[in-house]
Enzyme design. Structure first.
Site, PDB file in Angstrom:
ATOM      1  N   ASP A   1     -75.428  19.609  -5.054  1.00 26.85           N
ATOM      2  CA  ASP A   1     -75.380  19.593  -3.749  1.00 26.85           C
ATOM      3  C   ASP A   1     -74.638  20.482  -3.271  1.00 26.85           C
ATOM      4  O   ASP A   1     -75.019  22.110  -4.021  1.00 26.85           O
ATOM      5  CB  ASP A   1     -74.440  18.682  -3.343  1.00 26.85           C
ATOM      6  CG  ASP A   1     -72.830  19.009  -4.474  1.00 26.85           C
ATOM      7  OD1 ASP A   1     -72.901  19.705  -5.409  1.00 26.85           O
ATOM      8  OD2 ASP A   1     -72.071  18.322  -4.281  1.00 26.85           O
TER       9      ASP A   1
ATOM     10  N   ASP B   1     -70.970  22.568  -1.407  1.00 26.24           N
ATOM     11  CA  ASP B   1     -69.566  22.062  -1.969  1.00 26.24           C
ATOM     12  C   ASP B   1     -68.897  23.294  -1.051  1.00 26.24           C
ATOM     13  O   ASP B   1     -68.889  24.500  -0.924  1.00 26.24           O
ATOM     14  CB  ASP B   1     -68.389  21.819  -2.766  1.00 26.24           C
ATOM     15  CG  ASP B   1     -69.688  21.331  -3.796  1.00 26.24           C
ATOM     16  OD1 ASP B   1     -69.594  19.472  -3.479  1.00 26.24           O
ATOM     17  OD2 ASP B   1     -70.233  21.288  -4.598  1.00 26.24           O
TER      18      ASP B   1
ATOM     19  N   ASP C   1     -71.065  18.589   0.264  1.00 27.36           N
ATOM     20  CA  ASP C   1     -69.438  17.983   1.014  1.00 27.36           C
ATOM     21  C   ASP C   1     -68.730  18.706   1.229  1.00 27.36           C
ATOM     22  O   ASP C   1     -68.596  20.338   1.684  1.00 27.36           O
ATOM     23  CB  ASP C   1     -69.120  18.343  -0.611  1.00 27.36           C
ATOM     24  CG  ASP C   1     -69.390  16.697  -1.842  1.00 27.36           C
ATOM     25  OD1 ASP C   1     -70.442  15.451  -0.997  1.00 27.36           O
ATOM     26  OD2 ASP C   1     -69.360  17.050  -2.495  1.00 27.36           O
TER      27      ASP C   1
END
Ligand code: DCT
Ligand code: MG
Length: 403
Positions: free
Chosen positions: A232, A234, A327
């Protein structure tokens, strides 16, 4: 001489910084000792770059650790994660048992795996795990966004074994997150590249600055540690200016919705209480307002071989976007340094920082604050450097936190 190995000058420089002491009057070119007993048990007192010369060992340890995680055996899991972290730091490849003599975190279970890899080239235990039915199912289940060990356990007990089993079972009630996880599965399991992270970074910065021009947007997680890929991206967002904006995250997400860029989003509101003590839990979740999102990154996919080789494909059908897990963490400016340190990771580095703070300094560190239990005060910090200084630790750069 403990675990003595020849070292080149770059390696020597690294060793000098962390416990290696050169013998007097010996030319640089000669074999120099590596003082294993000076290696700290805490990864926050070691510098761990991405140059791992012991990958064949650490890969096996991580498989063992993951299997224990799936069994919720935290002690054995951490034992292998700590051992992996020590060998990732080691500036030479382990080729004989003597090389690990005196090193911390080398318990019997760990030594058995090392010994077998040295002798046989591979670990039969790690191989057994890879072939284990339960492990294989959990590995598949947890690869879906929104599915953790608890859900995997439930599905496994129901007799479900593969992702096809899950998709076929219409009686299962999937969460909104899990539905998105299945819908974008192929994109999400393929790693995020640095180029994709840079492209998403531009989008995040532009959108945030539309609403709050002074906002500070920092990429954290693995990419800040210099990793070339990640699962992902962040982002840590903070507002250093005087203008308040409690609604920033909602505004950002709403704009992406309007632009058709938002495939999934789950906003968690902040639960941070001002007088609250930092959490003593070593794996605690923090209380920042945050958003777990899936963004639609529009870009032509040149690497998709099935499209490239097919001649009579209608160009309109070519998928020119990729689903990316993002995120977004919103931290108040006075907590920014703590949030940055926590969200930069690695997970093991963060665990060891908190463990070191408690056991060696009688301080409690979390992603929000640092509390000195002896003085009974919160220690303020505007930068990561200041946090390391409060803890009497040498500063460790983000790319040296790949523990
Ligand atoms: N973290 C944290 N609190 C959480 C979740 C994560 O402090 N509730 C920290 C630990 C590592 C860092 O944030 C980023 O988390 P991940 O994205 O899971 O790890 P990563 O190192 O970025 O790895 P990947 O490349 O797989 O994304
Ligand atoms: Mg990450």
């Amino acid at each position: 001489m403990e675990a003595g190995r020849p070292v080149d000058s770059e390696m020597k420089h690294r060793l000098m910084e962390q416990g290696y002491s050169p013998p007097l009057n010996i030319p640089e070119s000669e074999a120099l000792p590596f003082v294993a007993s000076k290696v700290s048990q805490y990864s926050c007192q070691r510098k761990t770059t991405l140059n791992n010369c012991n990958k064949k060992f650490t890969d096996a340890f991580e498989i063992m650790a993951e299997n224990y995680e799936f069994k919720e055996n935290e002690i054995f899991c951490l034992e292998f994660l700590r051992a992996a972290s020590v060998l990732k730091f080691l500036p030479f490849p382990v080729i004989r048992m003597k090389d690990i003599q005196g090193l911390p975190c080398m318990g019997d279970r760990v030594r058995d795996v090392i010994e077998e890899i040295i002798e046989e080239g591979e670990s039969s235990r790690a191989k057994e795990v890879l072939n284990d039915e339960r492990y294989k199912s959990f590995k598949q289940f947890t690869s879906v966004f929104g599915v953790g060990v608890k859900t995997s356990e439930k599905w496994y007990r129901m007799g479900l074994r593969t992702l096809e089993d899950i998709k076929a079972d219409k009686s299962l009630k999937l969460s909104k997150m899990q539905k998105a996880g299945f819908l974008y599965y192929e994109d999400l399991v393929s790693c995020v590249s640095k180029a994709e992270a840079d492209a998403v970074s531009l989008i995040v910065r532009n959108t945030v600055c539309t609403f709050l021009p002074d906002a500070l947007v920092t990429i954290t997680g693995g990419f800040r540690r210099g990793k070339k890929t990640g699962h992902d991206i962040d982002f840590l967002i903070t507002n250093p200016g005087p203008r308040e904006d409690d609604d920033l995250l909602h505004k950002v997400v709403d704009l992406w919705k309007k632009q058709g860029l938002l495939l999934y989003c789950d906003i968690i509101e902040s639960t941070f209480l001002k007088e609250q003590m930092p959490s003593r839990k070593v794996d605690a979740m923090d209380s920042f307002q945050k958003c777990f999102a899936i963004l639609k990154l529009c870009q032509p996919r040149v690497d998709n071989s099935c499209y490239n080789t097919s001649k009579n494909i209608d160009m309109a059908e070519v998928k020119d976007w990729k689903a990316i897990r993002v995120d977004l963490i919103i931290a108040p400016f006075e907590q920014y340094a703590f949030a940055l340190l926590g969200w930069t990771g690695s997970r093991q580095f963060g665990r060891d920082l908190r463990r070191y703070a408690i056991h060696e300094k009688k301080m409690i560190l979390d992603n929000h604050a640092l509390y000195d239990r002896k003085k009974r005060i919160f220690l303020k910090a505007r930068s990561e450097e200041e946090i390391f200084a409060h803890l009497d630790l040498d500063y460790v750069e983000p790319w040296e936190r790949n523990a």
